[in-house]
Design a protein around this motif. Structure first.
Motif, PDB file in Angstrom:
ATOM      1  N   ASN A  83       0.785  -1.185  -0.232  1.00 40.41           N
ATOM      2  CA  ASN A  83      -0.323   0.198  -0.019  1.00 40.41           C
ATOM      3  C   ASN A  83       1.016   1.301   0.512  1.00 40.41           C
ATOM      4  O   ASN A  83       0.687   2.113  -0.655  1.00 40.41           O
ATOM      5  CB  ASN A  83      -1.050   0.058   0.970  1.00 40.41           C
ATOM      6  CG  ASN A  83      -2.152  -1.451   1.444  1.00 40.41           C
ATOM      7  OD1 ASN A  83      -1.746  -1.369  -0.281  1.00 40.41           O
ATOM      8  ND2 ASN A  83      -2.118  -1.006   1.930  1.00 40.41           N
ATOM      9  N   ARG A 119      -7.001  -8.033  -6.440  1.00 39.23           N
ATOM     10  CA  ARG A 119      -6.071  -8.834  -5.823  1.00 39.23           C
ATOM     11  C   ARG A 119      -5.668  -9.646  -4.233  1.00 39.23           C
ATOM     12  O   ARG A 119      -6.240 -10.386  -4.337  1.00 39.23           O
ATOM     13  CB  ARG A 119      -4.651  -8.367  -5.148  1.00 39.23           C
ATOM     14  CG  ARG A 119      -2.645  -8.897  -5.486  1.00 39.23           C
ATOM     15  CD  ARG A 119      -1.745  -8.156  -6.139  1.00 39.23           C
ATOM     16  NE  ARG A 119      -1.890  -7.121  -5.742  1.00 39.23           N
ATOM     17  CZ  ARG A 119      -1.965  -6.133  -5.107  1.00 39.23           C
ATOM     18  NH1 ARG A 119      -1.533  -6.322  -3.402  1.00 39.23           N
ATOM     19  NH2 ARG A 119      -1.518  -5.379  -5.726  1.00 39.23           N
ATOM     20  N   ASP A 142      -7.739 -13.552  -2.743  1.00 39.37           N
ATOM     21  CA  ASP A 142      -6.500 -14.035  -1.586  1.00 39.37           C
ATOM     22  C   ASP A 142      -7.287 -15.434  -1.138  1.00 39.37           C
ATOM     23  O   ASP A 142      -8.183 -15.154  -0.977  1.00 39.37           O
ATOM     24  CB  ASP A 142      -6.527 -13.010  -1.291  1.00 39.37           C
ATOM     25  CG  ASP A 142      -5.176 -13.150   0.091  1.00 39.37           C
ATOM     26  OD1 ASP A 142      -5.502 -14.531   0.848  1.00 39.37           O
ATOM     27  OD2 ASP A 142      -4.299 -12.587   0.621  1.00 39.37           O
TER      28      ASP A 142
HETATM   29  C1  LIG Z   1      -8.357  -9.349   4.574  1.00 40.21           C
HETATM   30  C2  LIG Z   1      -7.555  -9.275   3.993  1.00 40.21           C
HETATM   31  C3  LIG Z   1      -6.898  -7.801   3.293  1.00 40.21           C
HETATM   32  C4  LIG Z   1      -5.628  -6.913   2.106  1.00 40.21           C
HETATM   33  N1  LIG Z   1      -5.326  -5.939   2.475  1.00 40.21           N
HETATM   34  C5  LIG Z   1      -4.551  -6.525   0.810  1.00 40.21           C
HETATM   35  C6  LIG Z   1      -3.752  -4.543   1.712  1.00 40.21           C
HETATM   36  O1  LIG Z   1      -4.575  -3.326   1.688  1.00 40.21           O
HETATM   37  N2  LIG Z   1      -3.199  -4.556   0.050  1.00 40.21           N
HETATM   38  C7  LIG Z   1      -2.855  -5.317  -0.843  1.00 40.21           C
HETATM   39  O2  LIG Z   1      -1.485  -4.983  -0.943  1.00 40.21           O
HETATM   40  N3  LIG Z   1      -2.579  -6.499  -0.083  1.00 40.21           N
HETATM   41  C8  LIG Z   1      -3.880  -6.923   0.934  1.00 40.21           C
HETATM   42  N4  LIG Z   1      -4.125  -8.210   1.327  1.00 40.21           N
HETATM   43  C9  LIG Z   1      -3.276  -9.107   1.013  1.00 40.21           C
HETATM   44  C10 LIG Z   1      -3.482  -9.810  -1.054  1.00 40.21           C
HETATM   45  O3  LIG Z   1      -4.700 -10.550  -0.519  1.00 40.21           O
HETATM   46  C11 LIG Z   1      -2.012 -10.494  -1.144  1.00 40.21           C
HETATM   47  O4  LIG Z   1      -1.966 -11.170  -0.815  1.00 40.21           O
HETATM   48  C12 LIG Z   1      -0.809  -9.784  -1.249  1.00 40.21           C
HETATM   49  O5  LIG Z   1      -0.964  -8.469  -1.567  1.00 40.21           O
HETATM   50  C13 LIG Z   1       0.100 -10.171  -1.947  1.00 40.21           C
HETATM   51  O6  LIG Z   1      -0.587 -10.127  -3.382  1.00 40.21           O
HETATM   52  P1  LIG Z   1       1.115 -10.767  -4.359  1.00 40.21           P
HETATM   53  O7  LIG Z   1       1.202 -12.130  -4.038  1.00 40.21           O
HETATM   54  O8  LIG Z   1       0.195 -11.092  -5.972  1.00 40.21           O
HETATM   55  O9  LIG Z   1       2.072  -9.821  -4.548  1.00 40.21           O
HETATM   56  C14 LIG Z   1      -4.729  -8.696   1.963  1.00 40.21           C
HETATM   57  C15 LIG Z   1      -5.683 -10.046   1.955  1.00 40.21           C
HETATM   58  C16 LIG Z   1      -6.222 -10.082   3.014  1.00 40.21           C
HETATM   59  C17 LIG Z   1      -7.029 -11.623   3.400  1.00 40.21           C
END
Ligand SMILES: Cc1cc2nc3c(=O)[nH]c(=O)nc-3n(C[C@H](O)[C@H](O)[C@H](O)COP(=O)(O)O)c2cc1C
Length: 148
Positions: free
Chosen positions: A31, A64, A68
């Protein structure tokens, strides 16, 4: 580029609630680079998250997040243009579940249990602002504390 605010809720799935530590660490790093600010509320079962930033960055991040597999049932509560951010200081403020939080959440809920799927968009926005305004900065925001 427009400032956009997106709020969604979801449910923890397939992982222990301790996964929050890793989620927060990665979220804050990504972020900060993407110019995203916001807040994540987690009661050990449900997530409620607000993302603010450029329209492109918010879209990219949300896509993204919904893929997840550590959570499921993502539901978009609102996505709109803003004239200014609510969370200028936080790459992703984290609000763990405590008695104080519960009492703030209750003001915006239809019943006693926190169920973000029953939350209207205006209530969700009101809740995030109340949390921002009523909780002490240093203690809560940056540390992944206990979740329940
Ligand atoms: C509840 C929840 C909130 C998330 N919030 C964010 C977020 O604010 N920003 C972000 O980049 N990833 C967030 N993620 C993680 C992303 O789903 C992801 O795993 C991460 O950005 C890495 O992505 P990449 O492996 O494709 O680089 C969140 C995951 C969950 C489960």
């Amino acid at each position: 580029m427009f400032i956009t605010r997106l709020i969604y809720c979801s449910e923890l799935s397939g992982v222990d609630k301790d996964a929050i530590t890793n989620i927060l660490q990665v979220s804050r790093q990504k972020n900060a680079k993407a110019g995203i600010t916001g807040m994540l509320l987690f009661n050990g079962v449900y997530f409620l998250q607000c993302l603010e930033g450029s329209r492109d960055a918010v879209n990219e991040t949300y896509h993204r997040i919904v893929h997840d597999n550590r959570h499921s049932r993502p539901v978009l509560l609102t996505c709109e243009e803003l004239s200014q951010r609510d969370f200028t200081d936080w790459d992703m403020a984290y609000v763990p579940w405590t008695a104080e939080i519960r009492s703030i959440v209750r003001c915006f809920s239809v019943d006693d249990e926190f169920d973000p799927y029953k939350l209207g968009a205006q209530s969700a926005i009101g809740l995030f602002r109340a949390l921002r305004d009523r909780l002490p900065d240093n203690e809560f925001w940056s540390k992944p504390l206990q979740t329940a």
